[in-house]
Enzyme design. Structure first.
Site, PDB file in Angstrom:
ATOM      1  N   TYR A 141     -78.340 -48.402  58.044  1.00  0.00           N
ATOM      2  CA  TYR A 141     -78.602 -47.050  57.556  1.00  0.00           C
ATOM      3  C   TYR A 141     -79.476 -46.258  58.532  1.00  0.00           C
ATOM      4  O   TYR A 141     -79.447 -45.039  58.540  1.00  0.00           O
ATOM      5  CB  TYR A 141     -79.314 -47.099  56.200  1.00  0.00           C
ATOM      6  CG  TYR A 141     -78.429 -47.193  54.991  1.00  0.00           C
ATOM      7  CD1 TYR A 141     -77.474 -48.196  54.871  1.00  0.00           C
ATOM      8  CD2 TYR A 141     -78.547 -46.275  53.945  1.00  0.00           C
ATOM      9  CE1 TYR A 141     -76.680 -48.292  53.753  1.00  0.00           C
ATOM     10  CE2 TYR A 141     -77.749 -46.371  52.822  1.00  0.00           C
ATOM     11  CZ  TYR A 141     -76.822 -47.376  52.724  1.00  0.00           C
ATOM     12  OH  TYR A 141     -76.036 -47.455  51.606  1.00  0.00           O
ATOM     13  N   ASP A 185     -76.772 -52.473  48.795  1.00  0.00           N
ATOM     14  CA  ASP A 185     -76.144 -51.281  48.221  1.00  0.00           C
ATOM     15  C   ASP A 185     -74.816 -51.665  47.561  1.00  0.00           C
ATOM     16  O   ASP A 185     -74.554 -51.340  46.398  1.00  0.00           O
ATOM     17  CB  ASP A 185     -75.896 -50.248  49.325  1.00  0.00           C
ATOM     18  CG  ASP A 185     -75.191 -49.004  48.804  1.00  0.00           C
ATOM     19  OD1 ASP A 185     -75.617 -48.485  47.759  1.00  0.00           O
ATOM     20  OD2 ASP A 185     -74.204 -48.578  49.442  1.00  0.00           O
ATOM     21  N   ASP A 217     -73.964 -52.379  43.206  1.00  0.00           N
ATOM     22  CA  ASP A 217     -72.926 -51.647  42.468  1.00  0.00           C
ATOM     23  C   ASP A 217     -71.947 -52.622  41.822  1.00  0.00           C
ATOM     24  O   ASP A 217     -71.526 -52.448  40.678  1.00  0.00           O
ATOM     25  CB  ASP A 217     -72.137 -50.700  43.394  1.00  0.00           C
ATOM     26  CG  ASP A 217     -72.665 -49.274  43.334  1.00  0.00           C
ATOM     27  OD1 ASP A 217     -73.890 -49.102  43.128  1.00  0.00           O
ATOM     28  OD2 ASP A 217     -71.866 -48.329  43.503  1.00  0.00           O
ATOM     29  N   LYS A 246     -74.688 -62.508  56.666  1.00  0.00           N
ATOM     30  CA  LYS A 246     -73.390 -62.781  57.295  1.00  0.00           C
ATOM     31  C   LYS A 246     -73.726 -63.490  58.602  1.00  0.00           C
ATOM     32  O   LYS A 246     -73.356 -63.053  59.708  1.00  0.00           O
ATOM     33  CB  LYS A 246     -72.624 -61.461  57.500  1.00  0.00           C
ATOM     34  CG  LYS A 246     -71.193 -61.610  57.966  1.00  0.00           C
ATOM     35  CD  LYS A 246     -70.236 -62.152  56.907  1.00  0.00           C
ATOM     36  CE  LYS A 246     -68.867 -62.420  57.515  1.00  0.00           C
ATOM     37  NZ  LYS A 246     -67.930 -63.081  56.582  1.00  0.00           N
TER      38      LYS A 246
HETATM   39  C1  IPM Z   1     -77.894 -45.768  46.368  1.00  0.00           C
HETATM   40  C2  IPM Z   1     -76.974 -44.709  46.896  1.00  0.00           C
HETATM   41  C3  IPM Z   1     -77.521 -44.210  48.215  1.00  0.00           C
HETATM   42  C4  IPM Z   1     -77.531 -45.368  49.191  1.00  0.00           C
HETATM   43  C5  IPM Z   1     -76.790 -43.000  48.837  1.00  0.00           C
HETATM   44  C6  IPM Z   1     -76.641 -41.883  47.845  1.00  0.00           C
HETATM   45  C7  IPM Z   1     -77.494 -42.535  50.076  1.00  0.00           C
HETATM   46  O1  IPM Z   1     -75.684 -45.186  47.014  1.00  0.00           O
HETATM   47  O2  IPM Z   1     -79.076 -45.451  46.124  1.00  0.00           O
HETATM   48  O3  IPM Z   1     -77.469 -46.897  46.157  1.00  0.00           O
HETATM   49  O4  IPM Z   1     -76.516 -45.691  49.817  1.00  0.00           O
HETATM   50  O5  IPM Z   1     -78.605 -45.989  49.323  1.00  0.00           O
HETATM   51 MN    MN Z   2     -75.431 -47.194  46.228  1.00  0.00          MN
END
Ligand code: IPM
Ligand code: MN
Length: 354
Positions: free
Chosen positions: A141, A245, A249, A188
């Site tokens: 990032y 990240d 999710d 990884k």
């Molecule tokens: C999260 C979101 C963010 C990230 C985006 C919106 C920049 O997906 O907080 O998980 O990737 O960190």
């Molecule tokens: Mn996210």
């Protein structure tokens, strides 16, 4: 106690869920005799529209004068142009980085009552209770990058230093000591040099300081499977910025809805940024359909981690559980065709429980 909270509603459903969480925090303040001051500021798409920047300097200075930040969500189709010079997400990345909030805590619990909203069999969901510790200010990032521009290539770089891995591993091991004493470190290492550094450093941190905690090293591709096939075996999951990240999710489906999940982003002190894991959901904005639970539980994490108010944090979490146990639902977790409470009415029910 007295505390100043910077409130950053952001875009989409951000303002709705934030508004409700502020009323929950106000209720906590009056019930337990605290004084919370709320200062609102701009971030994300609304900030771009009003100031041209996703993270205006006034927002930084407001936040610098506060004890914690409560954030809604940023982003939306309006600002999604791939060639745009400024993007709402830059506001979020910028504020995480500005305050060096390197550890992102994302607890994921399965709610058996919501198992019909998960694609998994109910028996896989019992006792699912994990905590993601995601590195938040390093890795791909923030590594060296090149935009495409007029050329035919672009790149981002996954780069970690030993110190960056150490400090987030510390957070994970300490969290595990207060839980079931297991850390699953995701990498990884079979392919990436940065991830070999990750694995080696995590191993060393454990050997030096946390020999009482079990560690398993899991390759990220295998981890995506194990989250679905053996979710209850995870306690603390330590992952890089990008892997954390993605995996968090994925894990959110275990909870029944992304709308349920809170997060805390912490640095080395008590200052923290608290936000739901979900995004700005522009498709349902302004309709009372947003689930405020993720943001309300983020506010509870603020009470715990930034203000050291454990009893108050528990009271909020218990109130949410009681409201769910009473059968109340928001739109995302209501069975098809059945009635549900609006964002505001659900939050009111939580407040009554407090
Ligand atoms: C999260 C979101 C963010 C990230 C985006 C919106 C920049 O997906 O907080 O998980 O990737 O960190
Ligand atoms: Mn996210």
């Amino acid at each position: 106690m007295k505390a100043t909270i910077t409130v950053l509603p952001g875009d989409g459903i951000g303002p709705e869920v934030i508004g409700q969480s502020v009323t929950v925090l106000s209720k906590v303040a009056s019930k337990y005799n605290h004084e919370f001051m709320f200062n609102e500021a701009l971030i994300g798409g609304v900030a771009i529209d009003k100031t041209g920047s996703a993270l205006p300097p006034e927002t930084i200075s407001t936040a610098e004068q506060s004890d914690a930040i409560l954030l809604g969500a940023v982003g939306g189709p309006k600002w999604d142009n791939p060639s745009a010079a400024v993007r709402p997400e830059q506001g979020l990345l910028g504020i995480r980085r500005h305050f060096e909030l390197f550890a992102n805590l994302r607890p994921v619990k399965a709610y058996p009552a919501l198992s019909q909203f998960t694609p998994l069999r109910e028996e896989l969901l019992s006792d699912v209770d994990m905590l993601f510790v995601r590195e938040l200010t390093g890795g791909i990032y923030f590594g060296p990058r090149k935009e495409q521009g007029a050329s035919d290539s672009a790149y981002d770089t996954e780069l970690y230093t030993v110190n960056e891995v150490k400090r987030v591993a510390d957070v994970a091991f300490r969290a595990a000591q207060g839980r079931r004493k297991k850390v699953s470190s995701i990498d990884k290492a079979n392919v990436l040099a940065s991830m070999r550094l990750w694995r080696k450093t995590v191993t060393e941190v454990r050997e030096e300081l946390y020999a009482d905690v079990e560690v398993e090293h899991v390759l990220v591709d295998a981890c995506t499977m194990y989250l679905m096939t053996r979710p209850r075996t995870f306690d603390v999951i330590l992952a890089s910025n990008m892997f954390g990240d993605i995996l968090s999710d994925e894990a959110s489906v275990l909870a029944g809805s992304l709308g349920m999940l809170p997060s805390a982003s912490l640095g080395s002190g008590t200052f923290g940024l608290y936000e739901p894991v979900h995004g700005s959901a522009p498709d349902i904005a302004g309709q009372g359909k947003a689930n405020p639970i993720g943001t309300i539980l983020s506010a509870a994490m603020m009470l715990r981690h930034s203000f050291n108010l454990e009893q108050e944090a528990k009271a909020v979490e218990q109130a949410v559980e009681n409201v769910l146990a009473s059968g109340a639902r928001t739109a995302d977790i209501a069975p098809r065709g059945s009635s549900y409470l609006s964002t505001m009415d659900f939050a009111q029910a939580v407040i009554e429980q407090i």
